[in-house]
Motif scaffolding. Structure first.
Motif, PDB file in Angstrom:
ATOM      1  N   THR A 119      87.277  77.291  55.513  1.00 26.13           N
ATOM      2  CA  THR A 119      87.769  75.922  55.526  1.00 26.13           C
ATOM      3  C   THR A 119      87.854  75.411  56.959  1.00 26.13           C
ATOM      4  O   THR A 119      88.191  76.136  57.874  1.00 26.13           O
ATOM      5  CB  THR A 119      89.169  75.851  54.894  1.00 26.13           C
ATOM      6  N   ALA A 120      87.536  74.140  57.109  1.00 26.96           N
ATOM      7  CA  ALA A 120      87.390  73.575  58.441  1.00 26.96           C
ATOM      8  C   ALA A 120      88.728  73.172  59.030  1.00 26.96           C
ATOM      9  O   ALA A 120      88.967  72.027  59.341  1.00 26.96           O
ATOM     10  CB  ALA A 120      86.449  72.371  58.384  1.00 26.96           C
ATOM     11  N   VAL A 121      89.630  74.126  59.146  1.00 28.84           N
ATOM     12  CA  VAL A 121      90.895  73.839  59.812  1.00 28.84           C
ATOM     13  C   VAL A 121      90.937  74.658  61.098  1.00 28.84           C
ATOM     14  O   VAL A 121      90.982  75.881  61.061  1.00 28.84           O
ATOM     15  CB  VAL A 121      92.093  74.211  58.920  1.00 28.84           C
ATOM     16  N   LEU A 137      73.745  59.995  61.227  1.00 24.57           N
ATOM     17  CA  LEU A 137      74.331  59.261  60.090  1.00 24.57           C
ATOM     18  C   LEU A 137      73.724  59.728  58.781  1.00 24.57           C
ATOM     19  O   LEU A 137      74.426  60.011  57.809  1.00 24.57           O
ATOM     20  CB  LEU A 137      74.080  57.758  60.260  1.00 24.57           C
ATOM     21  N   LEU A 138      72.378  59.825  58.759  1.00 22.97           N
ATOM     22  CA  LEU A 138      71.687  60.284  57.551  1.00 22.97           C
ATOM     23  C   LEU A 138      72.151  61.676  57.179  1.00 22.97           C
ATOM     24  O   LEU A 138      72.401  61.989  56.025  1.00 22.97           O
ATOM     25  CB  LEU A 138      70.176  60.266  57.778  1.00 22.97           C
ATOM     26  N   CYS A 139      72.301  62.513  58.213  1.00 26.93           N
ATOM     27  CA  CYS A 139      72.731  63.890  58.015  1.00 26.93           C
ATOM     28  C   CYS A 139      74.114  63.916  57.353  1.00 26.93           C
ATOM     29  O   CYS A 139      74.359  64.685  56.425  1.00 26.93           O
ATOM     30  CB  CYS A 139      72.770  64.569  59.376  1.00 26.93           C
ATOM     31  N   LEU A 140      75.012  63.036  57.819  1.00 23.58           N
ATOM     32  CA  LEU A 140      76.362  62.991  57.258  1.00 23.58           C
ATOM     33  C   LEU A 140      76.343  62.485  55.823  1.00 23.58           C
ATOM     34  O   LEU A 140      77.037  63.002  54.959  1.00 23.58           O
ATOM     35  CB  LEU A 140      77.252  62.075  58.104  1.00 23.58           C
ATOM     36  N   ALA A 184      78.363  72.389  62.287  1.00 23.15           N
ATOM     37  CA  ALA A 184      78.663  71.385  61.269  1.00 23.15           C
ATOM     38  C   ALA A 184      79.259  70.138  61.897  1.00 23.15           C
ATOM     39  O   ALA A 184      79.176  69.048  61.346  1.00 23.15           O
ATOM     40  CB  ALA A 184      79.631  71.964  60.240  1.00 23.15           C
ATOM     41  N   TYR A 185      79.868  70.291  63.081  1.00 20.41           N
ATOM     42  CA  TYR A 185      80.462  69.142  63.762  1.00 20.41           C
ATOM     43  C   TYR A 185      79.422  68.288  64.477  1.00 20.41           C
ATOM     44  O   TYR A 185      79.720  67.191  64.933  1.00 20.41           O
ATOM     45  CB  TYR A 185      81.472  69.608  64.820  1.00 20.41           C
TER      46      TYR A 185
END
Lengths: 136, 168
Positions: A128-130, A26-29, B133-134
């Protein structure tokens, strides 16, 4: 009667481990939520036809992109965001998507074969994260 | 293995395949690959608790093979096997430590290690550090969905226990 309580110690350890791990992620996010700069890239038929650095935009501007089948898209750029504001295609999915300001989902107009994607410019290494495919 | 037990394991395979199919039909809620409820894990947990680990592995591998053939893309078999087998091993170990109590903790560990196994496989296949990253998303979702499936398996196990005891 003797009760078996040997399972409690590992249970406490596992709970602590899981709590620690979820707090850490959570902290990381939360730490990762810094604002990134984006460049809007407009692709037609997979070819990059226009690239705009969104943070350089100081006022709203619109322009028109014409497709080969007579399909017309009007694009509006605001500081930090971009949208297709009108299109002559039947479904108008691209218009309904509204303004985008991050790289999560590109705007796509299939009839015009037009894709608008926001690329983070802070670090060029990360694409990009797609995902191309989703498997489980 | 008695005929009765073989039939029962086949039934469980069908059941987990059906659960998997239903879940497959639900569109993903978040645009991150790998985040889903993992309801088929309920079946694995019930089998681990009321049968032996061998039976759970048998059902799991059957389900993964069938679901990959039915719904899968080219690589889904590898991802499913990596996540499924790793989480099964960890769940068997944790369940032993907890003496089959507090099933939701076993479920949470299973959900977590399932996602870690899939991420490790993604890392091995794509050879891009970027998939890490995930990691925080997958850790959180694995624990939360694992808690949920663990609770489900706990309740289902209570109801099923009288029927299961004379088969295993």
């Amino acid at each position: 009667m003797k009760k078996n309580t040997a399972w409690r110690k590992p249970a406490v350890i596992i709970t602590a481990f899981l709590l620690l791990l979820s707090t850490a992620s959570l902290l990381c996010l939360l730490a990762r939520r810094e604002k990134s700069d984006y460049a809007a890239e407009i692709f037609q038929d997979g070819v990059l036809i226009k690239s705009v650095y969104l943070n350089d935009i100081s006022q709203t501007g619109t322009f028109i992109i014409q497709g080969e089948n007579g399909c017309v898209n009007e694009i509006e750029i605001r500081p930090g965001s971009i949208a297709i504001i009108s299109a002559d295609c039947p479904d108008k999915l691209c218009v309904r998507q509204g303004f985008i300001s991050d790289s999560k989902l590109p705007i796509t107009c299939l009839p015009n074969r037009l894709v608008i994607r926001l690329r983070p410019v802070s670090d060029s290494s990360e694409t990009t994260a797609v995902p191309d495919a989703v498997t489980y | 293995m008695s005929v009765r037990k073989t039939a029962f394991l086949a039934l469980f395979t069908t059941f987990s395949l059906a659960v998997f199919a239903i879940e497959h039909a639900i569109p993903p809620l978040v645009p991150i690959p790998g985040i889903k409820l993992g309801l088929a894990n309920v079946v694995t947990l019930i089998l681990l608790r009321h049968f032996r680990a061998r039976d759970a592995i048998f059902v799991l591998i059957s389900r993964i093979l069938l679901s990959s053939f039915l719904f899968g893309q080219a690589l889904s078999l590898l991802y499913s096997l990596a996540g499924g087998l790793l989480s099964l091993c960890v769940m068997a170990a944790v369940m032993g430590l907890l003496q089959k109590k507090a099933l939701f903790l076993t479920g949470a560990m299973g959900g977590l290690t399932h996602n870690l196994g899939q991420l490790a496989m993604a890392l091995a296949i794509t050879r891009t550090i970027g998939v890490l990253a995930y990691l925080p998303f997958l850790i959180l979702s694995g624990i939360l969905t694992g808690l949920f499936t663990g609770l489900c398996a706990g309740f289902a196990g209570k109801v099923l226990a009288p029927f299961l005891s004379d088969i295993s």
